[in-house]
Scaffold this active site. Structure first.
Site, mmCIF file in Angstrom:
data_model
loop_
_atom_site.group_PDB
_atom_site.id
_atom_site.type_symbol
_atom_site.label_atom_id
_atom_site.label_comp_id
_atom_site.label_asym_id
_atom_site.label_seq_id
_atom_site.Cartn_x
_atom_site.Cartn_y
_atom_site.Cartn_z
ATOM 1 N N GLY A 1 6.336 -83.956 -17.452
ATOM 2 C CA GLY A 1 5.668 -84.995 -16.694
ATOM 3 C C GLY A 1 6.564 -86.156 -16.310
ATOM 4 O O GLY A 1 7.671 -86.330 -16.826
ATOM 5 N N TYR B 1 11.227 -91.467 -6.264
ATOM 6 C CA TYR B 1 11.096 -90.019 -6.380
ATOM 7 C C TYR B 1 12.084 -89.338 -5.440
ATOM 8 O O TYR B 1 12.163 -89.672 -4.255
ATOM 9 C CB TYR B 1 9.661 -89.586 -6.069
ATOM 10 N N GLU C 1 -7.977 -90.729 -10.946
ATOM 11 C CA GLU C 1 -7.615 -89.498 -10.262
ATOM 12 C C GLU C 1 -8.836 -88.907 -9.557
ATOM 13 O O GLU C 1 -9.981 -89.172 -9.920
ATOM 14 C CB GLU C 1 -7.034 -88.484 -11.255
ATOM 15 N N ARG D 1 37.393 -77.076 18.753
ATOM 16 C CA ARG D 1 37.423 -76.967 17.294
ATOM 17 C C ARG D 1 38.216 -78.122 16.681
ATOM 18 O O ARG D 1 38.840 -78.909 17.405
ATOM 19 C CB ARG D 1 38.007 -75.607 16.908
ATOM 20 N N HIS E 1 38.893 -71.927 32.811
ATOM 21 C CA HIS E 1 38.198 -70.649 32.624
ATOM 22 C C HIS E 1 38.868 -69.792 31.558
ATOM 23 O O HIS E 1 40.087 -69.638 31.539
ATOM 24 C CB HIS E 1 38.187 -69.799 33.914
ATOM 25 N N TYR F 1 42.287 -69.426 25.634
ATOM 26 C CA TYR F 1 42.414 -69.879 24.251
ATOM 27 C C TYR F 1 43.667 -70.731 24.119
ATOM 28 O O TYR F 1 44.778 -70.282 24.423
ATOM 29 C CB TYR F 1 42.504 -68.704 23.273
ATOM 30 N N ALA G 1 43.160 -68.958 34.450
ATOM 31 C CA ALA G 1 42.168 -68.169 33.722
ATOM 32 C C ALA G 1 42.837 -67.056 32.927
ATOM 33 O O ALA G 1 43.793 -66.432 33.382
ATOM 34 C CB ALA G 1 41.158 -67.585 34.697
#
Length: 453
Positions: free
Chosen positions: A76, A98, A150, A329, A359, A362, A376
């Site tokens: 409790g 809480y 209660e 990234r 286009h 990487y 591209a």
């Protein structure tokens, strides 16, 4: 002031192996929200009571200013607070919070603390349209709190009371220790309830004072995934309202998620279904298209980020154009007026002023100068299976389509690289780099034809 946060519950209705207080709202554990609010009150001692999943909870929120008490057996809320007593300053009042009630405002808690000064016992109450299931605050004819009853024990008249107990209290610590020691567990659950302390305080002649939050949702707790989702939407709507008040244009305030800190300049516009995580800064006149995810990034003034772009750990200069379907990234740095277009991925690379990769490209572990055009299908081949290497491209370079740059490699200023070239050696300034190829035409060739079945 002492602050005790109860975070020992099992959370059975969550149906999860994760301790309840570690389930996230806006990308942070429920408990982290409560701790952050508690810190704004500048407590002298901050104690988190852990039990179920104690080691996980400790690991998630451990900090120099937090002490942990352990409730080994779940007996409790009164029993939980009792475990924290040895860590508290008995000369200071104690505020009990809480770990699964994450949205209570600091101003509300300060109001309660102020009301309970000079040794009073303070209870945070709230008035509900439907108080079913909650303990009612019973007052006498003069308005003084006489007890908390209660639901199951309430009379028909008491059931009509709309003011309920939230469980958040502030009380003198020395007396709290005495009252906790006097609690009995003579109830169906066999538990020691913190709410029973109120009657002991009244019997001891303590004045019971109350405070109420500005909004009902400030006292909502989480016991199920449905309630977790409800609090998430409340929190996100609050964030959206704050952004609107600051002048941000939101295409639909119900379709934005901020899971961290979002800072916006003037005339920022955000389309639907965008997610912001961690620490994100958008400067003046930034436009964000639909369905973007932006995490731990700074975006310069006048930048346009088109739909379905993912940005993580990147720095964007002013007037850059990103996307659609681009991915930046960690370590990506774009100077002013750089362009990164559709299906382009940039990782740990610097792209200079006015340079463009529009286009299907990487760019990883690279330093690209100003006014460079990346055709591209260009790839910086930065990884040999064990090590990463850098590609350096100086200013005013034109890279033709379908080029591979095998790092480590250096391309000088003003170089033109012909389409389809594999660059594996350094290239001097101002030259044309190409791989010599012979194109052959053969007459009389017949293409195969599918046979009909």
């Amino acid at each position: 002031m002492n602050i005790v946060i109860l975070a020992a519950g099992t959370g059975k209705r969550m149906r999860s192996a994760l301790p309840k207080v570690l389930h996230p709202v806006a990308g942070r554990p429920l408990l982290s929200h409560v701790i952050a609010t508690a810190r704004t009150l500048q407590p002298s001692r901050l104690v988190v009571v852990v039990g179920h999943g104690a080691e996980q909870v400790r690991a998630a929120v451990a900090a120099p200013d937090i002490q942990f008490a352990v409730q080994a057996e779940q007996l409790g809320t009164g029993h939980a607070v009792r475990q924290a007593l040895p860590l508290l300053d008995p000369a200071q009042p104690t505020l009990v919070l809480y770990g699964d009630v994450p949205l209570t405002r600091a101003s509300t808690l300060q109001r309660l603390v102020d009301a309970a000064r000079d040794g009073r016992y303070g209870i945070l109450t709230v008035t509900l349209d439907d108080p079913t299931g909650y303990g009612r605050i019973v007052r006498d004819a003069s308005g003084f709190v006489t007890r908390i009853v209660e639901q199951k024990d309430a009379t028909p008249d008491e059931l009509k009371i709309a003011e309920i107990n939230t469980g958040i209290i502030v009380t003198p610590t020395a007396q709290l220790a005495m009252w906790l020691g006097a609690l009995k567990n003579e109830n169906a659950q066999g538990e020691y309830y913190l709410t029973d302390v109120v009657e002991l305080a009244i019997e001891a002649g303590f004045e019971i004072v109350t405070a109420q939050p500005d909004e009902e949702w400030e006292t909502l707790g989480v016991n199920s995934k449905a309630q977790l989702a409800e609090l998430e939407r409340i929190h996100q709507r609050n964030v959206a309202d704050a952004l609107l008040a600051d002048g941000v244009t939101l295409a639909d305030p119900a379709r934005i998620d901020v899971r961290g800190t979002l800072r916006c300049g003037r005339d920022v516009s955000i389309d639907v279904n965008c997610v912001f995580e961690g620490d994100v800064t958008l400067a003046d006149n930034v436009t964000i298209g639909a369905n973007c995810v932006i995490r731990n990034a700074s975006v310069g003034a006048g930048t346009r980020i088109d739909a379905f772009t993912h940005i993580d750990g990147a720095e964007l200069g002013a007037h850059t154009v990103i996307g659609p379907y681009a991915r930046l990234r960690p370590g990506a740095q774009l100077a002013d007026e750089a362009h990164v277009g559709n299906f382009v991925e940039v990782k740990n690379a610097v792209i200079g002023h006015g340079s463009k990769a529009n286009h299907l490209t990487y760019i990883g572990d690279a330093d690209i100068g100003a006014r460079v055009n990346i055709g591209a299908g260009t790839i910086t081949c930065n990884y040999d299976g064990a090590n990463k290497f850098r590609t350096v491209i100086e200013d005013d370079v034109f890279v033709g389509s379908d080029t591979q740059l095998v790092a480590p490699v250096h391309v000088g200023r003003g170089v033109t690289i012909a389409a389809g070239t594999t660059v594996w050696k350094d290239v001097a300034d101002g030259v044309l780099a190409l791989n010599e190829k012979t194109q052959t035409a053969k007459s009389g060739y017949v293409r195969p034809v599918k046979k009909k079945s």
